[in-house]
Each structure stands twice: as structure tokens, then as C-alpha cells.
Design an enzyme around this catalytic site. Structure first.
Site, PDB file in Angstrom:
ATOM      1  N   HIS A 174       0.855  -1.187   0.000  1.00  0.00           N
ATOM      2  CA  HIS A 174       0.000   0.000   0.000  1.00  0.00           C
ATOM      3  C   HIS A 174       0.891   1.237   0.000  1.00  0.00           C
ATOM      4  O   HIS A 174       1.668   1.461   0.919  1.00  0.00           O
ATOM      5  CB  HIS A 174      -0.900   0.002   1.235  1.00  0.00           C
ATOM      6  CG  HIS A 174      -1.726   1.253   1.370  1.00  0.00           C
ATOM      7  ND1 HIS A 174      -2.681   1.616   0.442  1.00  0.00           N
ATOM      8  CD2 HIS A 174      -1.720   2.239   2.302  1.00  0.00           C
ATOM      9  CE1 HIS A 174      -3.249   2.751   0.811  1.00  0.00           C
ATOM     10  NE2 HIS A 174      -2.674   3.158   1.934  1.00  0.00           N
ATOM     11  N   LYS A 186      -0.176  10.790   1.000  1.00  0.00           N
ATOM     12  CA  LYS A 186       0.693  10.186  -0.017  1.00  0.00           C
ATOM     13  C   LYS A 186       0.287  10.607  -1.425  1.00  0.00           C
ATOM     14  O   LYS A 186       1.126  11.017  -2.234  1.00  0.00           O
ATOM     15  CB  LYS A 186       0.661   8.654   0.101  1.00  0.00           C
ATOM     16  CG  LYS A 186       1.127   8.117   1.435  1.00  0.00           C
ATOM     17  CD  LYS A 186       1.155   6.606   1.455  1.00  0.00           C
ATOM     18  CE  LYS A 186      -0.222   5.992   1.308  1.00  0.00           C
ATOM     19  NZ  LYS A 186      -1.105   6.289   2.448  1.00  0.00           N
ATOM     20  N   ARG A 219      18.271  13.817  12.564  1.00  0.00           N
ATOM     21  CA  ARG A 219      18.495  15.202  12.150  1.00  0.00           C
ATOM     22  C   ARG A 219      19.788  15.362  11.357  1.00  0.00           C
ATOM     23  O   ARG A 219      20.034  16.425  10.793  1.00  0.00           O
ATOM     24  CB  ARG A 219      18.521  16.118  13.379  1.00  0.00           C
ATOM     25  CG  ARG A 219      17.215  16.087  14.154  1.00  0.00           C
ATOM     26  CD  ARG A 219      17.207  17.043  15.315  1.00  0.00           C
ATOM     27  NE  ARG A 219      17.242  18.428  14.870  1.00  0.00           N
ATOM     28  CZ  ARG A 219      17.139  19.472  15.691  1.00  0.00           C
ATOM     29  NH1 ARG A 219      16.995  19.274  16.992  1.00  0.00           N
ATOM     30  NH2 ARG A 219      17.190  20.702  15.219  1.00  0.00           N
TER      31      ARG A 219
END
Length: 309
Positions: A138, A159, A243
């Protein structure tokens, strides 16, 4: 149910059916082919009967040197109930013994005008593609700067909307909602769309749109190799997100591991641009340029220099 039958080869490669029409629905379960040269000499101990058999000029020239009794014996042994078919290449004449054995066993006997080597290569590529392990995921598959990016995430995270923005920015849609993935080779996953929803994109509140009709043929692709997975998730304040980009997460699909990037979603973040940059950065890393690693090395050098002072 088998994915490939003998009749599929006949249609795909325009093969001439000489005899054995009743057997054209025989299953083909392996992409391996066989050129039964050693079997022509009478050694059938390891005969791979479940493979497509190719008879080229070499095999049939040797066959002509056998006695009449040997010819009948060898051809009966070649034509088994397991054998999907025998293909005679180069439009060579079919030996009477082979024709008789084919009729008796009901095994399809085919002929091609192509050379044995050329036909063997094309057959192998076709069968490997059709018989490759498959699964469905999916998500949305988009070709971004040549990188096949599989965008995943829970339903409603954005999405399809992100894919629409990427298409508007010049990238190409491969599949939306359901991505059919097949492993064509080791570490090679190829994604495509189910025929029913090909080139379609579902936007909540807007409905289903046809990307090729709206944006042109250059906005879609039929299939694309998948090399990067980007997972979208609702921003979790309690979760620590990467990060620097030094730690590379992996996701396994079938037997292949892919690089996975998790992007937190919240208002104000331009996901299409971030995914674009992620694809470009992924390409740079494959070319040996890792900005995060370079920064880490510069930082460590600066720390060491500071300690020395």
C-alpha cells in the site's frame, strides 16, 4: 495456479505449433531452459524434464548420426508428460521421430525462425519476469530524477496529494494506492500498477483523476525499479527523528533490503520538495558524496583541534 503456460510462449514469441495442440496449457514453473545435447547421446539420468527444451543446429546435426532405433528411443524419452514443450530453432526441419513422439505424448512441438542463442536469451528474460516473486504494498510509486521512490504511510497521511505535487513538478507517477512489486533479480525490485488503476490518482475531496490525460504521457511510467522507500507519518513530539542523516534505516521487501527514510508530517512542511531533495541526496550518496558524513568528519576534526589547543 501457474503464471505461465506454453500457449503464452506461442503468443509472445510467435512460435509455430507443429503438433501437440492439446498440451499448450501445460504449466511452466521455472525460467531455466535446457538444450538436451547429452540426452541426445543417451544419458537421461539428470534430464530436466520440467524445463522448456531447445533443439538447435548442434543437437539436430548430432541426432542425424544416430540409428533409426536410437532416434525413436531418444525422442520418446525427451517427450514426457512433465515437459512444457520442445522448440526447434532456425526453422529447421522437424525429425519424423520427434513429430511422432510429440503426437503420442501430447507434448507441444514448436518451431522458431530465431537462432538458438537469441531465442534462449529472450525466453529466459521473459520467464524470469513472469515467474519472479511478487507482493503488493500500500503506497505510491514515483520516478523522481531517475530514482524509484516508494512513498508509504498510513491511510490519509497525504501520499497521493504529495504524488500529485511531484507530478506537477515534472516527475512521473508509476502507481497509486496499490503497488505491485516483483523481484526480477537479486536486490532488484520492480514496481508497477494494477491494470485496473493504471495512471489513476485518488485525491480525497476531489475524487479519481487520470494523470496521463491531465498532464500528458510524460507524467507517467508503466514500471520502475524501486531503490528508496520514504515513509510518511504524523509528527510525534515524543519521538526523536534523525536530524543528521548518519543512521540509515532499512526496509525488507521480499528478499531485498531498501534504504528507508521516515518523514514526519505536520502543517507547513512541503513534503514534495523534501522528497525531491531526499531522492537527489540518495543519488549523491550512491555516487560517493555523503554530506552528513562529511559534516561529521569536519566536526570531529574541529573538536580534536580544539582539544589540542
Amino acid at each position: 495456479m501457474p503464471k505461465v503456460r506454453t500457449k503464452d510462449l506461442i503468443e509472445q514469441f510467435q512460435l509455430e505449433l507443429i503438433s501437440g495442440e492439446e498440451g499448450i496449457h501445460r504449466p511452466i514453473d521455472t525460467s531455466d531452459l535446457s538444450r538436451p545435447g547429452i540426452e541426445m547421446a543417451g544419458f537421461f539420468t539428470y534430464y530436466p524434464a520440467d524445463r522448456v527444451q531447445l533443439l538447435g543446429k548442434t543437437e539436430l546435426t548430432f541426432f542425424d548420426t544416430l540409428t533409426s532405433e536410437q532416434k525413436q528411443e531418444r525422442m520418446k524419452a525427451l517427450c514426457t508428460e512433465e515437459t512444457p514443450c520442445i522448440i526447434v530453432t532456425r526453422n529447421q526441419d522437424v525429425p519424423d521421430e520427434l513429430l511422432q513422439a510429440s503426437r503420442e505424448s501430447g507434448m507441444p512441438l514448436l518451431r522458431s525462425s530465431q537462432t538458438t542463442t537469441r531465442l534462449s536469451s529472450r525466453l529466459t528474460n521473459y520467464l524470469e519476469g513472469k515467474l519472479a516473486p511478487t507482493t503488493a504494498v500500500h503506497g505510491v510509486l514515483v520516478d523522481i530524477y531517475g530514482v524509484g521512490v516508494l512513498i508509504t504511510g498510513q491511510s490519509g497521511v497525504g501520499k497521493s496529494e504529495t504524488a500529485l505535487e511531484l507530478v506537477k513538478r515534472g516527475h512521473r507517477l508509476v502507481a497509486d494506492d496499490s503497488v505491485e512489486i516483483r523481484q526480477e533479480d537479486e536486490d532488484m525490485l520492480v514496481g508497477s500498477s494494477p491494470d485496473l488503476i493504471e495512471h489513476l490518482l485518488e485525491i480525497r475531496g476531489l475524487g479519481i483523476i487520470n494523470v496521463m490525460t491531465l498532464f500528458g504521457a510524460g507524467a507517467v511510467r508503466n514500471y520502475k525499479r524501486i531503490t528508496l522507500v520514504i515513509n510518511l507519518e504524523i509528527w510525534d513530539q515524543k519521538k526523536n527523528y534523525d536530524r543528521l542523516g548518519l543512521d540509515e534505516e532499512k526496509m525488507k521487501i521480499i528478499d531485498t533490503e531498501l534504504t528507508k527514510i521516515t518523514l514526519p508530517v505536520r502543517p507547513g512542511r512541503n513534503l514534495a520538495v523534501i522528497i525531491e531533495v531526499a531522492a537527489m541526496n540518495f543519488r549523491l550518496k550512491r555516487m560517493g558524496v555523503n554530506a552528513a558524513q562529511q559534516f561529521s568528519e569536519r566536526l570531529m576534526s574541529a573538536i580534536e583541534l580544539g582539544n589540542q589547543e
